[in-house]
Design a protein around this motif. Structure first.
Motif, mmCIF file in Angstrom:
data_model
loop_
_atom_site.group_PDB
_atom_site.id
_atom_site.type_symbol
_atom_site.label_atom_id
_atom_site.label_comp_id
_atom_site.label_asym_id
_atom_site.label_seq_id
_atom_site.Cartn_x
_atom_site.Cartn_y
_atom_site.Cartn_z
ATOM 1 N N UNK A 338 0.672 -1.095 0.027
ATOM 2 C CA UNK A 338 -0.098 0.062 -0.151
ATOM 3 C C UNK A 338 0.742 1.115 -0.033
ATOM 4 N N UNK A 339 0.285 2.258 -0.291
ATOM 5 C CA UNK A 339 0.902 3.751 -0.385
ATOM 6 C C UNK A 339 1.461 4.083 0.984
ATOM 7 N N UNK A 340 0.921 3.583 1.998
ATOM 8 C CA UNK A 340 1.252 4.087 3.387
ATOM 9 C C UNK A 340 2.499 2.917 3.919
ATOM 10 N N UNK A 344 10.295 -2.407 8.205
ATOM 11 C CA UNK A 344 10.870 -2.430 9.512
ATOM 12 C C UNK A 344 12.198 -1.290 9.606
ATOM 13 N N UNK A 345 12.914 -1.086 8.753
ATOM 14 C CA UNK A 345 13.726 -0.120 8.656
ATOM 15 C C UNK A 345 13.357 1.479 8.446
ATOM 16 N N UNK A 346 12.002 1.386 7.985
ATOM 17 C CA UNK A 346 11.334 2.746 7.842
ATOM 18 C C UNK A 346 11.328 2.906 6.390
ATOM 19 N N UNK A 347 11.681 2.165 5.480
ATOM 20 C CA UNK A 347 11.635 2.523 4.183
ATOM 21 C C UNK A 347 10.018 2.719 3.681
ATOM 22 N N UNK A 348 9.952 4.027 2.861
ATOM 23 C CA UNK A 348 8.765 4.111 2.270
ATOM 24 C C UNK A 348 8.553 3.212 1.197
ATOM 25 N N UNK A 349 7.268 3.153 0.302
ATOM 26 C CA UNK A 349 7.042 2.325 -0.673
ATOM 27 C C UNK A 349 8.129 2.514 -1.870
ATOM 28 N N UNK A 350 8.325 4.019 -2.031
ATOM 29 C CA UNK A 350 9.119 4.231 -3.114
ATOM 30 C C UNK A 350 10.664 3.601 -2.921
ATOM 31 N N UNK A 401 17.184 -17.260 6.879
ATOM 32 C CA UNK A 401 15.661 -17.902 7.498
ATOM 33 C C UNK A 401 15.409 -16.773 8.543
ATOM 34 N N UNK A 402 14.245 -16.484 8.819
ATOM 35 C CA UNK A 402 13.524 -15.393 9.707
ATOM 36 C C UNK A 402 12.230 -15.755 10.046
ATOM 37 N N UNK A 403 11.992 -15.022 11.294
ATOM 38 C CA UNK A 403 10.473 -15.125 11.494
ATOM 39 C C UNK A 403 9.801 -14.014 11.153
ATOM 40 N N UNK A 404 8.877 -13.808 10.330
ATOM 41 C CA UNK A 404 8.666 -12.385 9.618
ATOM 42 C C UNK A 404 7.120 -12.092 10.190
ATOM 43 N N UNK A 405 6.828 -10.845 10.329
ATOM 44 C CA UNK A 405 5.171 -10.494 10.202
ATOM 45 C C UNK A 405 4.983 -9.557 9.125
ATOM 46 N N UNK A 406 3.689 -9.713 8.641
ATOM 47 C CA UNK A 406 3.210 -8.833 7.707
ATOM 48 C C UNK A 406 1.833 -8.060 8.402
ATOM 49 N N UNK A 407 1.726 -6.854 8.135
ATOM 50 C CA UNK A 407 0.457 -6.389 8.576
ATOM 51 C C UNK A 407 -0.105 -5.815 7.309
ATOM 52 N N UNK A 408 -1.567 -6.362 6.971
ATOM 53 C CA UNK A 408 -2.260 -5.792 5.823
ATOM 54 C C UNK A 408 -3.377 -5.212 6.253
ATOM 55 N N UNK A 409 -3.636 -3.970 5.427
ATOM 56 C CA UNK A 409 -5.026 -3.308 5.576
ATOM 57 C C UNK A 409 -5.929 -3.531 4.242
ATOM 58 N N UNK A 413 -8.901 -1.143 -3.005
ATOM 59 C CA UNK A 413 -8.099 -1.689 -3.944
ATOM 60 C C UNK A 413 -7.921 -3.323 -3.324
ATOM 61 N N UNK A 414 -8.306 -3.557 -2.398
ATOM 62 C CA UNK A 414 -8.040 -5.072 -1.840
ATOM 63 C C UNK A 414 -6.983 -4.989 -0.582
ATOM 64 N N UNK A 415 -6.600 -6.168 -0.144
ATOM 65 C CA UNK A 415 -5.709 -6.381 0.909
ATOM 66 C C UNK A 415 -4.432 -5.637 0.421
ATOM 67 N N UNK A 416 -3.633 -4.775 1.214
ATOM 68 C CA UNK A 416 -2.236 -4.238 0.951
ATOM 69 C C UNK A 416 -1.331 -4.153 2.171
ATOM 70 N N UNK A 417 -0.091 -4.621 2.130
ATOM 71 C CA UNK A 417 0.647 -4.779 3.022
ATOM 72 C C UNK A 417 1.216 -3.329 3.486
ATOM 73 N N UNK A 418 1.084 -2.963 4.887
ATOM 74 C CA UNK A 418 1.160 -1.399 5.275
ATOM 75 C C UNK A 418 2.603 -1.728 6.146
ATOM 76 N N UNK A 419 3.227 -2.986 6.644
ATOM 77 C CA UNK A 419 4.397 -2.868 7.406
ATOM 78 C C UNK A 419 4.908 -4.452 7.079
ATOM 79 N N UNK A 420 6.263 -4.700 6.966
ATOM 80 C CA UNK A 420 6.714 -5.759 6.862
ATOM 81 C C UNK A 420 8.210 -5.751 7.520
ATOM 82 N N UNK A 421 8.545 -7.088 8.215
ATOM 83 C CA UNK A 421 9.750 -7.049 8.851
ATOM 84 C C UNK A 421 9.924 -8.401 9.841
#
Length: 425
Positions: A338-340, A344-350, A401-409, A413-421
């Motif tokens: 998603x646009x927002x 985890x490192x603070x990167x924007x979508x761009x 290998x890692x234990x990851x988490x995604x937050x979707x909103x 436009x459907x389900x969009x990821x707004x945080x990953x890390x």
């Protein structure tokens, strides 16, 4: 009697008074005289069950005019829980109703502070509302618990709208309701945004530890009594909260002060509070580092077929995301974000797009495996998904290998990821 001396006159008056008193005395103690008989109070039968069942039974009896049973039930409750303020209020009402009818709960203690009465009325109303709702949702499943990880035995679900905490067991991957209790949330409600706002957070969290009463006593001294039998901190602020600059700390599940059996529905500084008895019962289902605590504005209840559809759709969404990542097609893969979005490192979508596009230029193949998947939903009408999993990533030039988490909103436009890390817990 003019010829009598003053002392003789006094003696004659005394004799007359004694004679009159003797004649009157038997009249006062003639119990067979209907003029002085007393009607004995009818002895009622106290209801049985847990404390909530009994307080609601007493309210039902008052409404139906069965005052004797109501008195018996309230008296029995107060014998066991003398600090149960709602029961104390009902007892006062029952005494007042001997002299006059009452229009509302608390009408018998009109001199009490208005805020205190309002709080007790709210407690009574949310308990009654839950009982009515419970009949309609008994055979339904919560949309908030979508997929249990294999090692997650239980999940805690808090419905802020009804001041209710539910314990669900992982029964072959399906949530099975095994217990529910009245709870207290923040004084100003929910949706915590900053420290000191006296709100409880909304979202998906995890129990992080257990603070025993001796530990609390050592740390907080006399103030430890605020937490009753103990405290179980949860992971507020979570990863998404921090990315959204939400602040605050010390959000716990905990018990109640010794002098208070139960509090008003909104009375904490942000924690989720139970009675001491019920907190101990719930504690047996809490696994620090593993048990999710989902705080929802209102639980969405589904039929089993609807719930299975939600579960299938959520797993398919995650699988499609993985598949597009493996395909090395950056454009279709990035459509999931998603646009927002923030990493985890603070990167924007761009910034994320530039990084992924650059990385893919050096890839000839990618293989990703996901395991130990859990999916929980939060937000109004379950519009947020939190997916957690073990990720095994392999490509021609990298393995990790890692234990990851995604937050979707969910959006138009459907389900969009707004945080990953990486998952913090």
């Amino acid at each position: 009697m003019s010829h009598l001396t003053p002392w003789t006159k006094r003696i004659i008056c005394l004799v007359i008074l004694l004679c009159l008193a003797t004649a009157a005395t038997p009249r006062l103690f003639e119990f067979n005289d209907n003029t002085f008989s007393l009607t004995p109070e009818i002895t009622g039968t106290a209801k049985t069950g847990n404390n909530e069942t009994r307080i609601l039974a007493a309210i039902d009896d008052i409404r139906s005019g069965n005052m004797a049973d109501a008195r018996a039930t309230v008296d029995a409750l107060l014998d066991e829980q003398p600090n149960y303020r709602l029961a104390q209020l009902l007892r006062a009402d029952l005494y007042a109703m001997r002299a006059m009818p009452l229009e509302t709960i608390g009408g018998g203690v009109a001199s009490a502070p208005g805020d205190a009465l309002d709080d007790l009325r709210k407690e009574a109303l949310v308990r009654i509302a839950h009982r009515n709702e419970d009949q309609a949702t008994a055979n339904k499943l919560p949309a908030n618990i979508v997929v249990f990880a294999p090692n997650q035995k239980y999940a805690i679900l808090v419905d802020a709208s009804t001041s209710r905490l539910y314990v669900f067991a992982n029964e072959n991957g399906k949530p099975k309701r095994i217990k529910d209790h009245y709870v207290v949330v923040g004084k100003l409600g929910v949706d915590k945004k900053f420290e000191g706002d006296q709100r409880s957070p909304l979202g998906v969290y995890f129990v992080t530890s257990h603070l025993t009463r001796p530990q609390l006593d050592k740390t907080y001294g006399a103030l430890a009594d605020l937490y009753g039998v103990g405290a179980w901190p949860i992971s507020y602020p979570n990863e998404l909260d921090r990315s959204q600059k939400r602040t605050g700390y010390g959000i716990w599940l905990h018990g109640s002060p010794a002098a208070t059996y139960a509090r008003a529905p909104q009375a904490s500084n942000g924690c989720v509070v139970l009675t001491n008895e019920e907190m101990l019962k719930v504690s047996s289902y809490l696994q620090p580092g593993n048990t999710p605590v989902i705080v929802a504005p209102q639980v969405e209840w589904l039929s089993e077929s609807e719930w299975l559809q939600r579960q299938t759709a959520a797993l398919a969404l995650l699988s499609e995301w993985k598949s597009k990542w493996e395909s090395l097609d950056a454009n279709t893969y990035l459509n999931f974000y998603g646009a927002e979005f923030r990493s985890a490192e603070g990167q924007t979508l761009d910034a994320w797009r530039n990084q992924k596009t650059t990385v893919n230029t050096g890839k000839t193949w990618t293989k990703i495996q996901l395991s130990d998947i859990s999916i929980f939903a939060a937000g109004e009408n379950s519009t947020q998904l939190v997916t957690t999993f073990k990720q095994d990533y392999r490509s021609n030039n990298l393995e990790n290998q890692m234990r990851k988490r995604l937050y979707w909103q969910r959006s138009e436009q459907g389900w969009k990821i707004i945080w990953e890390g990486a998952a913090a817990i």
